[in-house]
Design a protein around this motif. Structure first.
Motif, PDB file in Angstrom:
ATOM      1  N   THR A  85      57.565 -29.225   5.267  1.00  0.00           N
ATOM      2  CA  THR A  85      58.783 -28.505   4.914  1.00  0.00           C
ATOM      3  C   THR A  85      59.383 -27.846   6.156  1.00  0.00           C
ATOM      4  OG1 THR A  85      58.006 -26.227   4.532  1.00  0.00           O
ATOM      5  CG2 THR A  85      57.503 -27.864   2.835  1.00  0.00           C
ATOM      6  N   LEU A  86      60.600 -27.324   5.977  1.00  0.00           N
ATOM      7  CA  LEU A  86      61.262 -26.576   7.046  1.00  0.00           C
ATOM      8  C   LEU A  86      61.172 -25.073   6.813  1.00  0.00           C
ATOM      9  CD1 LEU A  86      64.491 -28.686   7.734  1.00  0.00           C
ATOM     10  CD2 LEU A  86      62.582 -28.312   9.273  1.00  0.00           C
ATOM     11  N   ASP A  87      60.336 -24.656   5.880  1.00  0.00           N
ATOM     12  CA  ASP A  87      60.179 -23.226   5.594  1.00  0.00           C
ATOM     13  C   ASP A  87      59.822 -22.458   6.856  1.00  0.00           C
ATOM     14  OD1 ASP A  87      60.739 -23.582   2.998  1.00  0.00           O
ATOM     15  OD2 ASP A  87      58.795 -22.950   2.203  1.00  0.00           O
ATOM     16  N   GLY A  88      60.505 -21.346   7.065  1.00  0.00           N
ATOM     17  CA  GLY A  88      60.181 -20.455   8.172  1.00  0.00           C
ATOM     18  C   GLY A  88      60.736 -20.883   9.510  1.00  0.00           C
ATOM     19  N   LEU A  89      61.442 -22.018   9.564  1.00  0.00           N
ATOM     20  CA  LEU A  89      61.975 -22.501  10.838  1.00  0.00           C
ATOM     21  C   LEU A  89      63.431 -22.071  10.985  1.00  0.00           C
ATOM     22  CD1 LEU A  89      60.492 -26.106  10.983  1.00  0.00           C
ATOM     23  CD2 LEU A  89      59.515 -23.982  11.834  1.00  0.00           C
ATOM     24  N   GLU A  90      63.728 -21.417  12.075  1.00  0.00           N
ATOM     25  CA  GLU A  90      65.068 -20.890  12.305  1.00  0.00           C
ATOM     26  C   GLU A  90      65.932 -21.947  12.993  1.00  0.00           C
ATOM     27  OE1 GLU A  90      64.590 -17.201  14.358  1.00  0.00           O
ATOM     28  OE2 GLU A  90      63.396 -16.302  12.771  1.00  0.00           O
ATOM     29  N   TYR A  91      66.194 -23.028  12.242  1.00  0.00           N
ATOM     30  CA  TYR A  91      67.007 -24.124  12.762  1.00  0.00           C
ATOM     31  C   TYR A  91      67.944 -24.574  11.651  1.00  0.00           C
ATOM     32  CZ  TYR A  91      68.213 -28.514  15.131  1.00  0.00           C
ATOM     33  OH  TYR A  91      68.888 -29.533  15.733  1.00  0.00           O
ATOM     34  N   ASP A  92      69.198 -24.770  11.993  1.00  0.00           N
ATOM     35  CA  ASP A  92      70.226 -25.088  10.998  1.00  0.00           C
ATOM     36  C   ASP A  92      70.237 -26.587  10.719  1.00  0.00           C
ATOM     37  OD1 ASP A  92      72.363 -25.104   9.315  1.00  0.00           O
ATOM     38  OD2 ASP A  92      73.872 -24.540  10.814  1.00  0.00           O
ATOM     39  N   PHE A  93      69.452 -26.995   9.723  1.00  0.00           N
ATOM     40  CA  PHE A  93      69.409 -28.403   9.326  1.00  0.00           C
ATOM     41  C   PHE A  93      70.016 -28.529   7.938  1.00  0.00           C
ATOM     42  CE2 PHE A  93      67.685 -32.237   7.468  1.00  0.00           C
ATOM     43  CZ  PHE A  93      67.722 -33.142   8.520  1.00  0.00           C
ATOM     44  N   GLN A  94      71.000 -29.428   7.818  1.00  0.00           N
ATOM     45  CA  GLN A  94      71.662 -29.624   6.528  1.00  0.00           C
ATOM     46  C   GLN A  94      71.820 -31.116   6.255  1.00  0.00           C
ATOM     47  OE1 GLN A  94      75.278 -27.276   5.862  1.00  0.00           O
ATOM     48  NE2 GLN A  94      74.702 -25.888   7.536  1.00  0.00           N
ATOM     49  N   VAL A  95      71.765 -31.459   4.959  1.00  0.00           N
ATOM     50  CA  VAL A  95      72.063 -32.814   4.516  1.00  0.00           C
ATOM     51  C   VAL A  95      73.377 -32.754   3.758  1.00  0.00           C
ATOM     52  CG1 VAL A  95      71.287 -34.805   3.180  1.00  0.00           C
ATOM     53  CG2 VAL A  95      69.605 -33.352   4.340  1.00  0.00           C
ATOM     54  N   LEU A  96      74.396 -33.405   4.295  1.00  0.00           N
ATOM     55  CA  LEU A  96      75.728 -33.370   3.696  1.00  0.00           C
ATOM     56  C   LEU A  96      75.895 -34.539   2.733  1.00  0.00           C
ATOM     57  CD1 LEU A  96      77.506 -31.007   4.680  1.00  0.00           C
ATOM     58  CD2 LEU A  96      75.929 -31.755   6.468  1.00  0.00           C
ATOM     59  N   SER A  97      76.516 -34.279   1.590  1.00  0.00           N
ATOM     60  CA  SER A  97      76.663 -35.320   0.564  1.00  0.00           C
ATOM     61  C   SER A  97      77.888 -36.196   0.795  1.00  0.00           C
ATOM     62  CB  SER A  97      76.748 -34.679  -0.823  1.00  0.00           C
ATOM     63  OG  SER A  97      77.832 -33.761  -0.880  1.00  0.00           O
ATOM     64  N   ASN A  98      78.705 -35.857   1.782  1.00  0.00           N
ATOM     65  CA  ASN A  98      79.925 -36.599   2.050  1.00  0.00           C
ATOM     66  C   ASN A  98      80.149 -36.623   3.566  1.00  0.00           C
ATOM     67  OD1 ASN A  98      82.783 -37.191   2.491  1.00  0.00           O
ATOM     68  ND2 ASN A  98      83.078 -36.811   0.300  1.00  0.00           N
ATOM     69  N   PRO A  99      80.403 -37.804   4.154  1.00  0.00           N
ATOM     70  CA  PRO A  99      80.578 -37.849   5.607  1.00  0.00           C
ATOM     71  C   PRO A  99      81.786 -37.040   6.084  1.00  0.00           C
ATOM     72  CG  PRO A  99      81.217 -39.942   4.613  1.00  0.00           C
ATOM     73  CD  PRO A  99      80.547 -39.131   3.541  1.00  0.00           C
ATOM     74  N   ASN A 100      82.783 -36.856   5.218  1.00  0.00           N
ATOM     75  CA  ASN A 100      83.936 -36.038   5.584  1.00  0.00           C
ATOM     76  C   ASN A 100      83.559 -34.567   5.714  1.00  0.00           C
ATOM     77  OD1 ASN A 100      86.225 -38.043   5.575  1.00  0.00           O
ATOM     78  ND2 ASN A 100      85.442 -38.352   3.491  1.00  0.00           N
ATOM     79  N   ASP A 101      82.581 -34.126   4.897  1.00  0.00           N
ATOM     80  CA  ASP A 101      82.083 -32.749   5.019  1.00  0.00           C
ATOM     81  C   ASP A 101      81.351 -32.564   6.338  1.00  0.00           C
ATOM     82  OD1 ASP A 101      83.111 -32.238   2.508  1.00  0.00           O
ATOM     83  OD2 ASP A 101      81.189 -32.546   1.478  1.00  0.00           O
ATOM     84  N   LEU A 102      80.563 -33.588   6.717  1.00  0.00           N
ATOM     85  CA  LEU A 102      79.872 -33.541   8.005  1.00  0.00           C
ATOM     86  C   LEU A 102      80.887 -33.463   9.147  1.00  0.00           C
ATOM     87  CD1 LEU A 102      76.788 -35.528   9.146  1.00  0.00           C
ATOM     88  CD2 LEU A 102      78.850 -35.662  10.521  1.00  0.00           C
ATOM     89  N   LYS A 103      81.907 -34.276   9.063  1.00  0.00           N
ATOM     90  CA  LYS A 103      82.944 -34.289  10.096  1.00  0.00           C
ATOM     91  C   LYS A 103      83.625 -32.931  10.198  1.00  0.00           C
ATOM     92  CE  LYS A 103      87.300 -36.677  11.229  1.00  0.00           C
ATOM     93  NZ  LYS A 103      88.236 -37.758  10.807  1.00  0.00           N
TER      94      LYS A 103
END
Length: 624
Positions: free
Chosen positions: A441-459
């Protein structure tokens, strides 16, 4: 992150009740999701007992702040013990104490380096005073609150098991001892440490210093490219920590000792963000300027060299820049030992043959070793991303032995990318199926990791991040053909389901894509970002890496026809299908590992395959 935070009075009570190590252990597990190793727990218990004896002084105020195991922002380094308060003039003071269990050490002839015995035997490491001072300097550089609020940092080291000898306080280390005094075993030494603390902390912590520091604004991260001109001018732009300092000093020593009859090869292994390029450039500058030796910096990938050249243009002649930074394919025709030192960055990307048609020379590794008295290879085999990449530890060792060169091995571990999180890299290896790790898991890690559901949101997210300082970019796996080369209006990366389209960056200035002002509107590939970094990276994962029934698998056939990374795959598939599939599988996984570690502060992901997208979302949501 701080593992234990209280004041002197509470710290003493927790110590007397024999609960301090249990509190630290429980908090560490809560904040990181991981257990504490038994030897580290014993170390905490032992060192806190000695610190309790130091703190048990009426002149050290009960409301002085105590912080244990403070993580330095953007690194994997932790400060053992911090005392906060105000001095006689009510100025904010932070006393940084590096704690060591050492009982003995040996002198070396390397600046700030000593030998001491660890679990696996006698090992070279940083002098405790250098370590305490370097952590203090790094905190000064990174934390804007420390600078703007005029918070004074006072570093020191306490070796509570070490009986004074002629090593730790030797004059050879005096310049660092003056910056960070070292205190040893014995009543007199303990009293000296008390006096040191009391000279800074007269009154308690009235202004909540560690809260302000921990929640303070972090200065923009210095990039190697932005600091290059100052480094070449002789300014120490980066503080080298621990393993970095040891690698640097070892290389300097080898540079002094190497000759045509005493050839040396130094192999330095290190993952993304371990400071390979920073150490490499520091070595280049000081070998030339201080040792007056002939040296060059080599990288096969053109993108870093193009960025460095652009940053140095105006401060150096173009011919001078070319004499410092060069590609890996120009050493086949040189006389033996033409260079004193060759510093090879991204050595895993070296090829066998040179030239556009790969028909020149015999082997780039061999030619580099032959052309130098000392060859330094910085390598990460998990970043080999094409069929042509041959740079490996075994390959370098083979040619070094044939050239009668002595081989030395070192490693860089201190993490400066992905907000200093070694845990993120281990999690990523597990997620991509590169190797199974305990980091589920990424619990406790101070890193901004996100999974975007739409490539336009990522952009949109990357575009917004880029407005800060032009240090956010979108990259993708090479699963789309370069059709915009012929049709300038066409989209290369097209995802019709989301009405998404963007173009590759592959134009005349492709090597400068990562810094060009408007290139955030283009998508980069592995060849234009490897060896470089941004603050935030958006990664589009194509159909060459997919998940089926929870298993991560690769599909080389999903790669674009214009991709040369797996050139030779189909030919090898006919003669040795197992080897072909194994090589292609490694290249695809390594490509995404490299792309997903370009961001120092954050990584945002979109997957074109729905099941793969669901897998990444599930891994992100997973809790300990």
């Amino acid at each position: 992150m701080i593992i234990y935070q209280s004041n002197k009075e509470r710290f003493i009570k927790d110590l007397i009740s024999n609960e301090i190590h249990e509190i630290i252990e429980a908090t560490y597990k809560l904040k990181t999701g991981h257990r504490v190793a038994k030897n580290e727990l014993r170390s905490w218990q032992e060192s806190m007992r000695f610190m309790g004896a130091v703190m048990d002084d009426e002149e050290i105020p009960n409301d002085a702040g105590v912080s244990i195991e403070y993580s330095i922002p953007q690194t994997s380094k932790r400060i053992d013990f911090i005392l906060t308060g105000q001095d006689q003039a009510n100025n904010d003071q932070v006393v940084i104490i590096e704690l060591k269990q050492w009982e003995s050490a040996e002198l070396t002839d390397k600046d700030a380096i000593v030998k001491t015995r660890f679990q696996h035997g006698l090992t070279e490491t940083s002098h405790p005073s250098y370590q305490a001072w370097s952590y203090s300097e790094l905190l000064n550089q990174l934390n804007e609150t420390v600078y703007t609020d005029n918070i004074h940092l006072a570093p020191c080291a306490y070796l509570h098991n070490y009986i004074e000898d002629d090593v730790i306080k030797n004059n050879f280390y005096q310049s660092y001892i003056e910056r960070a005094p070292v205190f040893l075993k014995g009543k007199d030494e303990k009293e000296k440490l008390k006096t040191f603390i009391k000279s800074f902390v007269k009154y308690g912590d009235k202004s909540n210093l560690m809260f302000r520091i921990e929640n303070g604004k972090i200065k923009p991260s210095k990039s190697l490219a932005d600091s290059l001109a100052k480094m070449i001018a002789g300014n120490p732009e980066f503080i080298m920590l621990d393993e970095q300092k040891l690698v640097y000093e070892t290389a300097i020593k080898l540079a002094k000792e190497s000759s045509p009859t005493n050839k040396n090869v130094l192999i330095v292994q290190g993952g993304p963000g371990t400071g390979k390029s920073v150490v490499a450039v520091n070595l280049l500058v000081n070998i030339i300027q201080q040792l007056r030796l002939v040296a060059q910096y080599i990288t096969k990938n053109a993108a870093p060299r193009a960025v460095y050249e652009a940053k140095l243009t105006g401060s150096m002649r173009k011919s001078a820049i070319s004499n410092l930074f060069t590609g890996s394919g120009s050493f086949h025709s040189l006389e033996p030992n033409a260079f004193d030192v060759l510093v090879v960055d991204e050595a895993h990307r070296l090829n066998e043959k040179s030239g556009m048609f790969k028909n020149i020379g015999e082997n780039q590794v061999k030619e580099i070793i032959k052309s130098s008295k000392l060859a330094i290879f910085f390598i990460d085999e998990d970043q080999q991303v094409t069929f042509s990449d041959i740079g490996s530890k075994e390959e370098i060792e083979k040619w070094a032995n044939l050239e009668n060169a002595t081989v030395h091995h070192m490693a860089l571990e201190s993490q400066f990318r992905c907000n200093g999180s070694d845990g993120y890299l281990a999690w990523l290896d597990d997620v991509l199926g590169i190797r199974e790790t305990a980091n589920k898991t990424l619990d406790g890690l101070e890193y901004d990791f996100q999974v975007l559901s739409n490539p336009n949101d990522l952009k949109e997210l990357i575009f917004n991040k880029n407005k800060i300082n032009n240090k956010a970019r979108i990259v993708a796996g090479y699963c789309w053909n370069w059709i915009s080369r012929a049709d300038k209006s066409a989209f290369d990366i097209s995802i019709p389901n989301y009405d998404f389209g963007m173009q590759w960056n592959l134009d005349a200035d492709g090597s400068l894509w990562i810094q060009a002002p408007d290139s955030v509107s283009e998508v980069g590939c592995i060849h234009t970002c490897q060896g470089l970094e941004v603050d935030y990276v958006g990664v589009i994962i194509g159909d060459d890496l997919i998940v089926r029934n929870g298993e991560v698998i690769t599909n080389p056939n999903a790669r674009a026809k214009t991709d040369k990374s797996i050139s030779g795959f189909k030919k090898l598939l006919k003669t040795n299908p197992d080897l072909a599939n194994k090589k292609a599988d490694g290249i695809i996984r390594n490509t995404y590992r490299t792309l997903m570690t370009r961001g120092m502060k954050g990584c945002y992901v979109f997957c074109t395959d729905p099941e793969t997208q669901a897998y990444f979302q599930a891994r992100l949501r997973a809790k300990n």
